[in-house]
Design a protein around this motif. Structure first.
Motif, short mmCIF file in Angstrom:
data_model
loop_
_atom_site.label_atom_id
_atom_site.label_comp_id
_atom_site.label_asym_id
_atom_site.label_seq_id
_atom_site.Cartn_x
_atom_site.Cartn_y
_atom_site.Cartn_z
N TYR A 38 95.55 -4.57 64.82
CA TYR A 38 96.65 -4.18 63.95
C TYR A 38 97.91 -4.96 64.35
CZ TYR A 38 93.68 -0.16 62.87
OH TYR A 38 92.64 0.65 62.50
N THR A 39 98.66 -5.40 63.35
CA THR A 39 99.93 -6.07 63.60
C THR A 39 101.06 -5.13 63.23
OG1 THR A 39 98.96 -8.24 63.12
CG2 THR A 39 101.36 -8.06 63.01
N ILE A 40 102.00 -4.97 64.14
CA ILE A 40 103.17 -4.12 63.91
C ILE A 40 104.36 -5.03 63.68
CG2 ILE A 40 104.66 -2.32 64.87
CD1 ILE A 40 102.19 -1.56 66.63
N LEU A 80 119.62 1.17 56.94
CA LEU A 80 118.99 1.97 57.98
C LEU A 80 119.21 1.28 59.32
CD1 LEU A 80 115.63 2.70 56.12
CD2 LEU A 80 117.76 4.01 56.04
N LEU A 81 119.87 1.95 60.23
CA LEU A 81 120.24 1.34 61.51
C LEU A 81 119.13 1.45 62.55
CD1 LEU A 81 123.99 2.42 61.78
CD2 LEU A 81 123.01 0.34 60.80
N ASP A 82 118.26 2.45 62.43
CA ASP A 82 117.14 2.56 63.35
C ASP A 82 116.04 1.58 62.93
OD1 ASP A 82 118.41 4.46 64.78
OD2 ASP A 82 117.28 6.17 63.99
N PRO A 83 115.28 1.05 63.90
CA PRO A 83 114.23 0.07 63.57
C PRO A 83 113.18 0.64 62.62
CG PRO A 83 114.65 0.11 65.93
CD PRO A 83 115.38 1.28 65.36
N ILE A 84 112.74 -0.17 61.69
CA ILE A 84 111.66 0.19 60.77
C ILE A 84 110.42 -0.60 61.20
CG2 ILE A 84 110.86 0.16 58.38
CD1 ILE A 84 113.15 2.09 58.88
N LEU A 85 109.33 0.10 61.48
CA LEU A 85 108.09 -0.54 61.90
C LEU A 85 107.02 -0.35 60.84
CD1 LEU A 85 107.96 0.52 65.67
CD2 LEU A 85 108.81 -1.62 64.70
N LEU A 86 106.39 -1.45 60.44
CA LEU A 86 105.30 -1.41 59.47
C LEU A 86 104.03 -1.90 60.15
CD1 LEU A 86 107.15 -2.98 56.39
CD2 LEU A 86 107.00 -0.58 57.06
N VAL A 87 102.89 -1.38 59.70
CA VAL A 87 101.61 -1.71 60.33
C VAL A 87 100.69 -2.36 59.30
CG1 VAL A 87 99.63 -0.83 61.62
CG2 VAL A 87 101.87 0.25 61.88
N GLY A 88 100.06 -3.46 59.70
CA GLY A 88 99.11 -4.14 58.82
C GLY A 88 97.88 -4.57 59.60
N LEU A 104 99.27 -1.12 55.79
CA LEU A 104 98.72 0.22 55.83
C LEU A 104 99.70 1.20 55.22
CD1 LEU A 104 96.81 -1.20 57.87
CD2 LEU A 104 96.91 0.88 59.27
N THR A 105 99.20 2.29 54.67
CA THR A 105 100.08 3.35 54.18
C THR A 105 100.71 4.05 55.37
OG1 THR A 105 98.36 5.05 54.21
CG2 THR A 105 98.53 3.69 52.21
N PRO A 106 101.80 4.79 55.17
CA PRO A 106 102.39 5.54 56.29
C PRO A 106 101.40 6.48 56.94
CG PRO A 106 103.94 5.46 54.47
CD PRO A 106 102.64 4.87 53.95
N GLU A 107 100.51 7.09 56.13
CA GLU A 107 99.51 8.00 56.69
C GLU A 107 98.52 7.25 57.58
OE1 GLU A 107 101.57 9.61 53.40
OE2 GLU A 107 100.31 7.80 53.46
N GLU A 108 98.07 6.08 57.12
CA GLU A 108 97.16 5.26 57.93
C GLU A 108 97.84 4.76 59.19
OE1 GLU A 108 94.28 3.27 54.51
OE2 GLU A 108 96.27 2.40 54.90
N SER A 109 99.12 4.43 59.06
CA SER A 109 99.87 3.93 60.22
C SER A 109 99.98 4.98 61.31
CB SER A 109 101.28 3.51 59.78
OG SER A 109 101.22 2.47 58.83
N SER A 158 97.74 6.79 62.47
CA SER A 158 96.59 6.72 63.37
C SER A 158 96.76 5.63 64.41
CB SER A 158 95.30 6.47 62.57
OG SER A 158 95.34 5.21 61.93
N VAL A 159 97.62 4.65 64.10
CA VAL A 159 97.91 3.57 65.06
C VAL A 159 99.13 3.92 65.89
CG1 VAL A 159 98.41 1.12 65.28
CG2 VAL A 159 96.94 1.91 63.44
N MET A 160 100.15 4.49 65.23
CA MET A 160 101.38 4.91 65.90
C MET A 160 101.61 6.38 65.60
SD MET A 160 103.96 1.71 65.39
CE MET A 160 104.36 2.20 63.72
#
Length: 233
Positions: A97-99, A204-212, A223-228, A230-232
């Motif tokens: 997974y790439t974050i 948004l001042l806090d970091p936004i992390l996306l997972v693929g 990945l959807t937020p729900e799938e993410s 499971s990784v985070m």
């Protein structure tokens, strides 16, 4: 550009992901190739086997790594993507997974409730269909090609360079009082009224992390937020 800080409840931002304590401190994660005290007492061949079977890893990329990968959302109508810098790479159950963090400013459209709580408009809300074109037009009218508002997956993004915030101490104190009982901060960039309600475009001042995952050298499947979770988690 008039800007000020306000507070935004973290629970209200479904598309904002947060960093995982276990990833930040891998020593508390047993599944990341770390031998436990019990495994150290096993015969050498058993200990080697247990390490070889553990494939879960987490690798943080250097802060100066400017590699850009396009996270593609295949679940939306029409293919949408958001460009991200690679923050880290995790391997769980033999799946890599790439974050990533968005290359551009992560922003949201919000309004104040009667209790002075700032409420974000969800990306799939029908209200977003009405308000986003208005905000997009205002950004274009006021800033021309300097700033562009995009309806990207999981978070809106603003392309361009923002001026440094300039707030006097009195304004800063007022915003601090409003933010006392909240978990996230935002910066109000533009405010406008539509059909009797005031809306705000906030950064948004806090970091936004996306997972693929998957994809090719320059793309990942978002990945959807729900799938993410499971990784985070």
């Amino acid at each position: 550009m008039a800007s000020q800080k306000a507070a935004l409840s973290a629970a209200a931002i479904s598309y904002a992901l947060s960093a995982v304590a276990g990833f930040a401190n891998p020593s508390i994660q047993r599944g990341f190739g770390l031998a436990t005290s019990k495994s150290l007492l096993q015969p050498p061949h058993q200990h080697i086997t247990s390490l070889c079977m553990s494939q879960d890893t987490f690798i943080k990329r250097p802060d100066d790594d400017d590699t850009v990968v396009s996270f593609v959302d295949l679940s939306s109508e029409g293919e949408k993507a958001i460009d991200c810098y690679i923050d880290s790479v995790a391997t769980l159950n033999n799946i890599e997974y790439t974050i990533g963090t968005p290359c551009d400013y992560a922003v949201a459209l919000c309004y104040f409730e009667s209790d002075e709580q700032l409420v974000p408009i969800e990306l799939d809300d029908a209200l977003m269909d009405d308000i986003f074109p208005v905000a997009e037009g205002i950004i274009e009218d006021e800033f021309g090609e300097e700033l562009v508002l995009l309806r990207t997956p999981q978070t809106l993004t603003l392309i361009g360079e923002l001026e440094e915030s300039e707030m006097d101490e009195e304004e800063d104190d007022d915003m601090d009082e409003m933010a006392e009982d909240t978990e996230e901060e935002v910066e109000i960039l533009v405010s406008f009224e539509e059909e009797g309600r005031e809306y705000h475009l906030v950064r948004l001042l806090d970091p936004i992390l996306l997972v693929g995952k998957g994809g090719n050298e320059m793309t990942r499947v978002l990945l959807t937020p729900e799938e993410s979770d499971s990784v985070m988690p």
